[in-house]
Design a protein around this motif. Structure first.
Motif, PDB file in Angstrom:
ATOM      1  N   UNK A 270       0.873  -1.054  -0.162  1.00 53.09           N
ATOM      2  CA  UNK A 270      -0.056   0.024   0.145  1.00 53.09           C
ATOM      3  C   UNK A 270       0.584   1.304  -0.149  1.00 53.09           C
ATOM      4  N   UNK A 271       2.190   1.100  -0.020  1.00 60.88           N
ATOM      5  CA  UNK A 271       2.953   2.057  -0.079  1.00 60.88           C
ATOM      6  C   UNK A 271       2.714   3.236  -1.406  1.00 60.88           C
ATOM      7  N   UNK A 272       3.017   4.327  -1.175  1.00 63.83           N
ATOM      8  CA  UNK A 272       2.984   4.956  -2.174  1.00 63.83           C
ATOM      9  C   UNK A 272       4.075   5.137  -3.196  1.00 63.83           C
ATOM     10  N   UNK A 273       3.792   5.318  -4.392  1.00 58.75           N
ATOM     11  CA  UNK A 273       5.097   5.255  -5.436  1.00 58.75           C
ATOM     12  C   UNK A 273       5.990   6.388  -5.242  1.00 58.75           C
ATOM     13  N   UNK A 274       7.324   6.217  -5.521  1.00 63.15           N
ATOM     14  CA  UNK A 274       8.158   7.020  -5.322  1.00 63.15           C
ATOM     15  C   UNK A 274       8.174   8.454  -6.327  1.00 63.15           C
ATOM     16  N   UNK A 275       8.215   9.819  -5.613  1.00 61.52           N
ATOM     17  CA  UNK A 275       7.906  10.782  -6.245  1.00 61.52           C
ATOM     18  C   UNK A 275       9.092  11.602  -6.815  1.00 61.52           C
ATOM     19  N   UNK A 276      10.316  11.211  -6.124  1.00 66.81           N
ATOM     20  CA  UNK A 276      11.696  11.765  -6.600  1.00 66.81           C
ATOM     21  C   UNK A 276      12.126  10.872  -7.931  1.00 66.81           C
ATOM     22  N   UNK A 277      12.833  11.545  -8.698  1.00 66.07           N
ATOM     23  CA  UNK A 277      13.398  11.150 -10.053  1.00 66.07           C
ATOM     24  C   UNK A 277      14.211   9.932  -9.961  1.00 66.07           C
ATOM     25  N   UNK A 278      13.899   8.787 -10.568  1.00 66.42           N
ATOM     26  CA  UNK A 278      14.633   7.647 -10.265  1.00 66.42           C
ATOM     27  C   UNK A 278      15.322   7.199 -11.538  1.00 66.42           C
ATOM     28  N   UNK A 279      16.508   6.981 -11.654  1.00 62.36           N
ATOM     29  CA  UNK A 279      17.393   6.551 -12.913  1.00 62.36           C
ATOM     30  C   UNK A 279      17.702   5.282 -12.694  1.00 62.36           C
ATOM     31  N   UNK A 280      17.196   4.151 -13.437  1.00 60.89           N
ATOM     32  CA  UNK A 280      17.702   2.918 -13.541  1.00 60.89           C
ATOM     33  C   UNK A 280      18.601   2.468 -14.510  1.00 60.89           C
ATOM     34  N   UNK A 281      19.643   1.895 -13.929  1.00 58.38           N
ATOM     35  CA  UNK A 281      21.008   1.633 -14.782  1.00 58.38           C
ATOM     36  C   UNK A 281      21.384   0.205 -14.987  1.00 58.38           C
ATOM     37  N   UNK A 282      21.456  -0.594 -15.887  1.00 56.58           N
ATOM     38  CA  UNK A 282      21.903  -2.040 -15.896  1.00 56.58           C
ATOM     39  C   UNK A 282      22.807  -1.956 -17.078  1.00 56.58           C
ATOM     40  N   UNK A 283      23.877  -3.151 -16.681  1.00 56.46           N
ATOM     41  CA  UNK A 283      24.734  -3.457 -17.846  1.00 56.46           C
ATOM     42  C   UNK A 283      24.176  -4.490 -18.776  1.00 56.46           C
ATOM     43  N   UNK A 284      24.288  -4.410 -20.071  1.00 56.73           N
ATOM     44  CA  UNK A 284      23.692  -5.382 -21.271  1.00 56.73           C
ATOM     45  C   UNK A 284      24.077  -6.635 -21.058  1.00 56.73           C
ATOM     46  N   UNK A 305      13.878   6.999 -15.397  1.00 56.33           N
ATOM     47  CA  UNK A 305      14.508   6.812 -16.722  1.00 56.33           C
ATOM     48  C   UNK A 305      15.138   5.279 -16.508  1.00 56.33           C
ATOM     49  N   UNK A 306      15.265   4.698 -17.874  1.00 60.01           N
ATOM     50  CA  UNK A 306      16.046   3.434 -17.730  1.00 60.01           C
ATOM     51  C   UNK A 306      17.106   3.393 -18.801  1.00 60.01           C
ATOM     52  N   UNK A 307      18.433   3.041 -18.256  1.00 65.04           N
ATOM     53  CA  UNK A 307      19.271   3.128 -19.366  1.00 65.04           C
ATOM     54  C   UNK A 307      20.279   1.880 -19.211  1.00 65.04           C
ATOM     55  N   UNK A 308      20.606   1.387 -20.241  1.00 64.22           N
ATOM     56  CA  UNK A 308      21.630   0.461 -20.491  1.00 64.22           C
ATOM     57  C   UNK A 308      23.170   0.554 -20.791  1.00 64.22           C
ATOM     58  N   UNK A 309      23.886  -0.003 -20.092  1.00 64.01           N
ATOM     59  CA  UNK A 309      25.241   0.575 -20.550  1.00 64.01           C
ATOM     60  C   UNK A 309      25.773  -0.777 -21.153  1.00 64.01           C
ATOM     61  N   UNK A 310      26.240  -0.510 -22.435  1.00 60.75           N
ATOM     62  CA  UNK A 310      26.711  -1.443 -23.450  1.00 60.75           C
ATOM     63  C   UNK A 310      28.060  -2.112 -22.772  1.00 60.75           C
ATOM     64  N   UNK A 311      28.329  -3.393 -23.372  1.00 62.36           N
ATOM     65  CA  UNK A 311      29.820  -4.034 -22.766  1.00 62.36           C
ATOM     66  C   UNK A 311      29.865  -3.953 -21.387  1.00 62.36           C
ATOM     67  N   UNK A 312      29.065  -4.137 -20.693  1.00 66.33           N
ATOM     68  CA  UNK A 312      29.121  -4.143 -19.235  1.00 66.33           C
ATOM     69  C   UNK A 312      28.368  -5.057 -18.200  1.00 66.33           C
ATOM     70  N   UNK A 313      28.851  -5.511 -17.295  1.00 65.63           N
ATOM     71  CA  UNK A 313      27.947  -6.568 -16.591  1.00 65.63           C
ATOM     72  C   UNK A 313      27.406  -6.030 -15.284  1.00 65.63           C
ATOM     73  N   UNK A 314      27.729  -6.668 -13.967  1.00 66.02           N
ATOM     74  CA  UNK A 314      27.046  -6.137 -12.980  1.00 66.02           C
ATOM     75  C   UNK A 314      27.839  -4.784 -12.331  1.00 66.02           C
ATOM     76  N   UNK A 315      28.850  -4.622 -12.831  1.00 67.31           N
ATOM     77  CA  UNK A 315      29.387  -3.343 -12.429  1.00 67.31           C
ATOM     78  C   UNK A 315      29.706  -2.384 -13.494  1.00 67.31           C
ATOM     79  N   UNK A 316      28.581  -1.807 -14.002  1.00 68.40           N
ATOM     80  CA  UNK A 316      28.773  -1.028 -15.247  1.00 68.40           C
ATOM     81  C   UNK A 316      29.544   0.171 -15.066  1.00 68.40           C
ATOM     82  N   UNK A 317      29.505   0.719 -13.647  1.00 68.51           N
ATOM     83  CA  UNK A 317      30.117   2.003 -13.408  1.00 68.51           C
ATOM     84  C   UNK A 317      31.609   1.840 -13.259  1.00 68.51           C
ATOM     85  N   UNK A 318      32.147   0.497 -13.177  1.00 68.73           N
ATOM     86  CA  UNK A 318      33.563   0.338 -13.140  1.00 68.73           C
ATOM     87  C   UNK A 318      33.935  -0.389 -14.643  1.00 68.73           C
TER      88      UNK A 318
END
Length: 397
Positions: A270-284, A305-318
């Protein structure tokens, strides 16, 4: 403050305990077999008493400590205090160093703080499970943010850090302006998205067993670090830094205790949806988290927003920091720039439409004038003039 977190059902709790017992027995049998077959394999742990130079280097930021309710937290800070705060929450098994590619670019525009979670890195490492209850963890993060003298911040979380971040934004929504989620679905999606045959699912059940998972993590010279951080080469100084930080049994007890509690928690339906902007990132190429689970997580967010990082696994920021950092900066500044561009574009578009309509009306009026002059006695019901006043009064620039 509304309580948005609850325990899972009794049936689900019972299932976890049953599976943890079965996986525990399986690991014991496997280790016993390995001990008989190759006794040295399980006891070749290298002693690491000297920290690698990268952990002593202050070029990324200043190493600071703060004590909150008897618990000492270590964090690395860069940037200036007058800028908005960006709080970096690392994953598992990781610590502040996991953000080494993001701190330099963020500190140019923000006050950046890379925190060592309790139980990780140079922060205190209490052993008892009660110290890692999610409500206690969230309260400590809240106190930590306020100890920095701010009332809100941007949170960037990866893996475990993102999972804790999900719970945090529900519990303290006013403290989070923007939330970057890396490689971690919404908690109510995460636990249900794991396949029964996956290594992650088996490990999450296995860690409910006391003591044994910590010992198992040290086998074969902390081989688990090589498996998680497979994007690092064997001679990489950062790989050695990770092994140094996770080379003792107590280095694993705290981190594992997070999962010993989080596995039994969910967000209330029953919790309300998140109102702050959420950016969801995952490696392809992420084999631990599915893109489907990330997409489903967007259902809990009002703005996302949903963003896919190419040529990246579970640690896309690294693994692909260049592409990741580009996306990071884009969405850090996007709201203000997009709103202004949209406003200017909207005004230009309405002016063009109004101009086109005005020209059409002028042409129409000319045609009507000519027809009325030539057919005065034949056509008597044609409108005399088209008016633009009504249209102009109903178009807001």
């Amino acid at each position: 403050m509304a309580i948005c977190i609850q325990s899972i059902s009794v049936i689900d709790t019972l299932k976890i305990h049953v599976f943890s017992f079965l996986f525990g027995v399986w690991v014991i049998v496997k280790r016993f077999s390995m001990r008989i077959w190759d006794p040295k394999r399980l006891h070749n742990l290298q002693i690491r008493d000297t920290p690698p130079s990268c952990l002593l280097d202050s070029s990324l930021g200043q190493h600071n400590y703060v004590k909150l309710k008897g618990v000492k937290f270590h964090y690395v800070e860069a940037g200036t205090n007058t800028q908005p705060l960006v709080l970096l929450l690392h994953g598992f098994p990781d610590f502040w160093l996991g953000w080494r590619y993001q701190i330099p670019i963020l500190k140019e525009h923000f006050r950046v703080v890379s925190l060592d979670f309790k139980g990780f890195g140079d922060s205190d490492k209490p052993l008892w499970r009660k110290h890692y209850k999610i409500f206690k963890i969230l309260e400590e993060i809240k106190d930590f943010i306020r100890s920095l003298g701010v009332t809100d911040c941007i949170i960037i979380g990866h893996d475990l850090g993102a999972l804790v971040g999900w719970y945090f934004i529900y519990q303290y929504p006013n403290l989070v302006k923007k939330f970057f989620v890396i490689s971690c679905p919404h908690p109510n999606i995460y636990w249900g998205s794991l396949k029964n045959t996956s290594n992650t699912y088996q490990w999450l059940n296995f860690v409910q067993v006391p003591y044994l998972p910590e010992i198992d993590a040290l086998k074969e010279n902390v081989k688990i670090i090589n498996q998680y951080h497979s994007h690092l080469s064997a001679n990489d100084v950062y790989l050695e830094a990770y092994k140094y930080s996770f080379s003792r049994k107590e280095d694993w007890t705290g981190p594992i205790n997070y999962y010993r509690d989080l596995r039994f928690r969910k967000i209330k339906n029953e919790s309300k949806n998140i109102t702050s902007t959420v950016i969801l990132v995952i490696g392809d190429k992420d084999e631990m988290i599915s893109l489907e689970s990330i997409v489903k997580s967007s259902e809990y967010c009002e703005k996302f927003h949903i963003k896919i990082i190419e040529n990246a696994g579970h640690f896309p920021h690294q693994e692909n920091p260049r592409n990741f950092n580009g996306i990071l900066l884009k969405y850090m500044f996007q709201k203000r720039e997009i709103s202004r561009k949209a406003e200017r574009s909207g005004k230009r578009l309405m002016k063009r439409i109004l101009g086109a309509v005005n020209n059409t009306v002028k042409i129409g009026n000319t045609v009507f004038d000519n027809i009325q002059k030539k057919t005065t006695d034949v056509v008597s019901n044609l409108p005399t003039r088209l008016s633009l006043n009504y249209m102009q009064s109903n178009i807001v620039e």
